[in-house]
Design a protein around this motif. Structure first.
Motif, PDB file in Angstrom:
ATOM      1  N   UNK A 129     -41.237  29.519  24.951  1.00 20.75           N
ATOM      2  CA  UNK A 129     -41.714  30.817  24.476  1.00 20.75           C
ATOM      3  C   UNK A 129     -43.108  31.101  25.013  1.00 20.75           C
ATOM      4  N   UNK A 130     -43.635  32.257  24.611  1.00 19.42           N
ATOM      5  CA  UNK A 130     -44.984  32.659  24.999  1.00 19.42           C
ATOM      6  C   UNK A 130     -45.971  32.450  23.843  1.00 19.42           C
ATOM      7  N   UNK A 131     -45.541  31.726  22.828  1.00 20.37           N
ATOM      8  CA  UNK A 131     -46.385  31.435  21.673  1.00 20.37           C
ATOM      9  C   UNK A 131     -46.574  29.925  21.546  1.00 20.37           C
ATOM     10  N   UNK A 132     -47.672  29.521  20.930  1.00 23.72           N
ATOM     11  CA  UNK A 132     -47.834  28.122  20.571  1.00 23.72           C
ATOM     12  C   UNK A 132     -46.839  27.771  19.462  1.00 23.72           C
ATOM     13  N   UNK A 133     -46.278  26.575  19.546  1.00 21.91           N
ATOM     14  CA  UNK A 133     -45.279  26.140  18.573  1.00 21.91           C
ATOM     15  C   UNK A 133     -45.741  24.830  17.941  1.00 21.91           C
ATOM     16  N   UNK A 134     -45.779  24.802  16.617  1.00 21.19           N
ATOM     17  CA  UNK A 134     -46.086  23.564  15.897  1.00 21.19           C
ATOM     18  C   UNK A 134     -44.786  22.790  15.693  1.00 21.19           C
ATOM     19  N   UNK A 135     -44.899  21.464  15.734  1.00 21.72           N
ATOM     20  CA  UNK A 135     -43.693  20.651  15.528  1.00 21.72           C
ATOM     21  C   UNK A 135     -44.017  19.431  14.682  1.00 21.72           C
ATOM     22  N   UNK A 136     -42.979  18.925  14.040  1.00 20.07           N
ATOM     23  CA  UNK A 136     -43.018  17.673  13.292  1.00 20.07           C
ATOM     24  C   UNK A 136     -41.728  16.923  13.557  1.00 20.07           C
ATOM     25  N   UNK A 137     -41.835  15.557  13.603  1.00 23.56           N
ATOM     26  CA  UNK A 137     -40.653  14.719  13.770  1.00 23.56           C
ATOM     27  C   UNK A 137     -40.525  13.866  12.519  1.00 23.56           C
ATOM     28  N   UNK A 138     -39.394  13.972  11.841  1.00 24.47           N
ATOM     29  CA  UNK A 138     -39.140  13.228  10.610  1.00 24.47           C
ATOM     30  C   UNK A 138     -37.898  12.362  10.789  1.00 24.47           C
ATOM     31  N   UNK A 139     -37.792  11.303   9.973  1.00 27.19           N
ATOM     32  CA  UNK A 139     -36.650  10.403  10.029  1.00 27.19           C
ATOM     33  C   UNK A 139     -36.235   9.990   8.619  1.00 27.19           C
ATOM     34  N   UNK A 140     -34.968   9.599   8.489  1.00 24.74           N
ATOM     35  CA  UNK A 140     -34.468   9.120   7.201  1.00 24.74           C
ATOM     36  C   UNK A 140     -34.818   7.654   6.962  1.00 24.74           C
ATOM     37  N   UNK A 141     -35.339   6.964   7.993  1.00 24.77           N
ATOM     38  CA  UNK A 141     -35.712   5.541   7.851  1.00 24.77           C
ATOM     39  C   UNK A 141     -37.117   5.340   8.413  1.00 24.77           C
ATOM     40  N   UNK A 142     -38.133   5.800   7.703  1.00 25.39           N
ATOM     41  CA  UNK A 142     -39.511   5.741   8.247  1.00 25.39           C
ATOM     42  C   UNK A 142     -40.031   4.327   8.442  1.00 25.39           C
ATOM     43  N   UNK A 143     -39.484   3.354   7.697  1.00 28.99           N
ATOM     44  CA  UNK A 143     -39.966   1.979   7.864  1.00 28.99           C
ATOM     45  C   UNK A 143     -39.394   1.300   9.096  1.00 28.99           C
ATOM     46  N   UNK A 144     -38.334   1.863   9.645  1.00 34.17           N
ATOM     47  CA  UNK A 144     -37.674   1.237  10.790  1.00 34.17           C
ATOM     48  C   UNK A 144     -38.151   1.788  12.132  1.00 34.17           C
ATOM     49  N   UNK A 145     -38.886   2.903  12.100  1.00 35.31           N
ATOM     50  CA  UNK A 145     -39.274   3.557  13.343  1.00 35.31           C
ATOM     51  C   UNK A 145     -40.767   3.879  13.339  1.00 35.31           C
ATOM     52  N   UNK A 190     -26.738   4.900  10.306  1.00 37.09           N
ATOM     53  CA  UNK A 190     -26.796   6.124   9.520  1.00 37.09           C
ATOM     54  C   UNK A 190     -28.161   6.792   9.635  1.00 37.09           C
ATOM     55  N   UNK A 191     -28.982   6.300  10.535  1.00 31.78           N
ATOM     56  CA  UNK A 191     -30.326   6.857  10.689  1.00 31.78           C
ATOM     57  C   UNK A 191     -30.251   8.198  11.405  1.00 31.78           C
ATOM     58  N   UNK A 192     -31.083   9.120  10.963  1.00 38.36           N
ATOM     59  CA  UNK A 192     -31.137  10.443  11.577  1.00 38.36           C
ATOM     60  C   UNK A 192     -32.586  10.894  11.740  1.00 38.36           C
ATOM     61  N   UNK A 193     -32.791  11.779  12.730  1.00 39.76           N
ATOM     62  CA  UNK A 193     -34.098  12.383  12.971  1.00 39.76           C
ATOM     63  C   UNK A 193     -33.961  13.893  12.873  1.00 39.76           C
ATOM     64  N   UNK A 194     -35.071  14.507  12.463  1.00 40.51           N
ATOM     65  CA  UNK A 194     -35.124  15.961  12.410  1.00 40.51           C
ATOM     66  C   UNK A 194     -36.413  16.432  13.074  1.00 40.51           C
ATOM     67  N   UNK A 195     -36.257  17.373  14.001  1.00 40.33           N
ATOM     68  CA  UNK A 195     -37.411  17.997  14.642  1.00 40.33           C
ATOM     69  C   UNK A 195     -37.599  19.357  13.981  1.00 40.33           C
ATOM     70  N   UNK A 196     -38.704  19.495  13.297  1.00 35.91           N
ATOM     71  CA  UNK A 196     -39.015  20.732  12.585  1.00 35.91           C
ATOM     72  C   UNK A 196     -40.107  21.474  13.355  1.00 35.91           C
ATOM     73  N   UNK A 197     -39.972  22.776  13.463  1.00 42.93           N
ATOM     74  CA  UNK A 197     -40.942  23.554  14.237  1.00 42.93           C
ATOM     75  C   UNK A 197     -41.160  24.913  13.597  1.00 42.93           C
ATOM     76  N   UNK A 198     -42.223  25.575  14.041  1.00 46.63           N
ATOM     77  CA  UNK A 198     -42.548  26.934  13.601  1.00 46.63           C
ATOM     78  C   UNK A 198     -43.532  27.532  14.590  1.00 46.63           C
ATOM     79  N   UNK A 199     -43.512  28.825  14.699  1.00 49.17           N
ATOM     80  CA  UNK A 199     -44.460  29.509  15.569  1.00 49.17           C
ATOM     81  C   UNK A 199     -45.852  29.425  14.956  1.00 49.17           C
ATOM     82  N   UNK A 200     -46.816  29.010  15.759  1.00 49.20           N
ATOM     83  CA  UNK A 200     -48.173  28.847  15.252  1.00 49.20           C
ATOM     84  C   UNK A 200     -48.826  30.200  15.049  1.00 49.20           C
TER      85      UNK A 200
END
Length: 247
Positions: A36-52, A85-95
């Motif tokens: 895009x032409x906008x800055x994008x904020x992102x976060x990476x989350x996981x269901x197993x934070x102690x393993x990664x 059963x581990x999963x990751x989620x990439x969350x984002x939003x326009x800054x």
């Protein structure tokens, strides 16, 4: 209200693959691209934070830029019959244009402003053929390098042997020097004792001569006093006789 469709492009899109063995840290990479032409904020989350361990786990992607996210799986005991059963989620939003605090932006974000993508994790072990090929290649490399190792291993031995001979020679020379030093100290000690004996004898003789001189002088004084006394008696007797004759 439906969520906004993800604007970031993910590579891979649906699955993170981790290839074993899992006795050490295994890393998978996730590429995030902002088209895009906008800055994008992102976060990476996981269901197993102690393993990664995820680096970076959040940030801002400039327009047209990309970010490589390293996902590090910690060592564990792998069971081929157990599905991940581990999963990751990439969350984002326009800054926002006036963004100053990214954490504050996430807290104040509305649900309809958030975008997310989910990825599952897959664990793979190397095939037996791959293991055999890798072990053969390792053996070939080690066998080709072994003559060089042998040559290098011989060099330190010879150098250490020469060093040992030199050290033995130095020790023998040091022993000889110490023996000579001890002999010299013994001679000096003997000379000092002889000098002390001579000095003591001189002091004794001087004391004896001094005492004899004192005795002689005292005897002379006693003889002189006796003579003076005798003369005084003699003069007294002569005076008495002369006095009688005058009468």
């Amino acid at each position: 209200m439906a969520r906004t469709e993800q604007v970031l492009v993910l590579e891979p899109q649906h699955e993170l693959k981790f290839r074993g063995p899992f006795t050490d840290v295994v890393t998978a990479t996730l590429k995030l691209t902002n088209p895009t032409e906008r800055n994008v904020c992102f976060k990476v989350k996981t269901t197993a934070p102690r393993r990664y361990c995820v680096r970076p786990n959040s940030g801002v992607i400039d327009p047209g830029a990309s970010v490589i996210v390293s996902v590090m799986l910690q060592p564990f005991k792998y069971d081929p019959n157990e599905k991940s059963k581990h999963k990751f989620m990439v969350q984002s939003m326009l800054a926002p244009y006036d963004m100053t605090d990214m954490e504050g932006v996430w807290k104040e974000a509305k649900p309809e402003e958030l975008m997310d993508s989910k990825l599952r994790c897959a664990f793979e072990m190397p095939l037996e053929n791959d293991k055999t090929h890798e072990s053969e290649s390792v053996k070939t490399v080690s066998s080709s390098a072994s003559p060089v190792k042998n040559e290098h291993s011989l060099l330190p031995k010879s150098s250490s042997a020469s060093l040992d001979d030199g050290e033995v020679k130095k020790i023998m020379e040091e022993c000889k020097r110490l023996q000579m030093e001890v002999q010299r100290l013994r001679e000096e000690n003997k000379q000092i004792r002889d000098d002390d004996g001579l000095r003591k004898r001189k002091v004794t003789s001087m004391a004896a001569s001094h005492s004899s001189t004192m005795a002689t002088s005292s005897m002379r004084d006693e003889g002189l006093s006796t003579r003076v006394l005798a003369l005084c008696v003699l003069f007294f007797v002569i005076g008495v006789i002369l006095g009688k004759l005058a009468l």
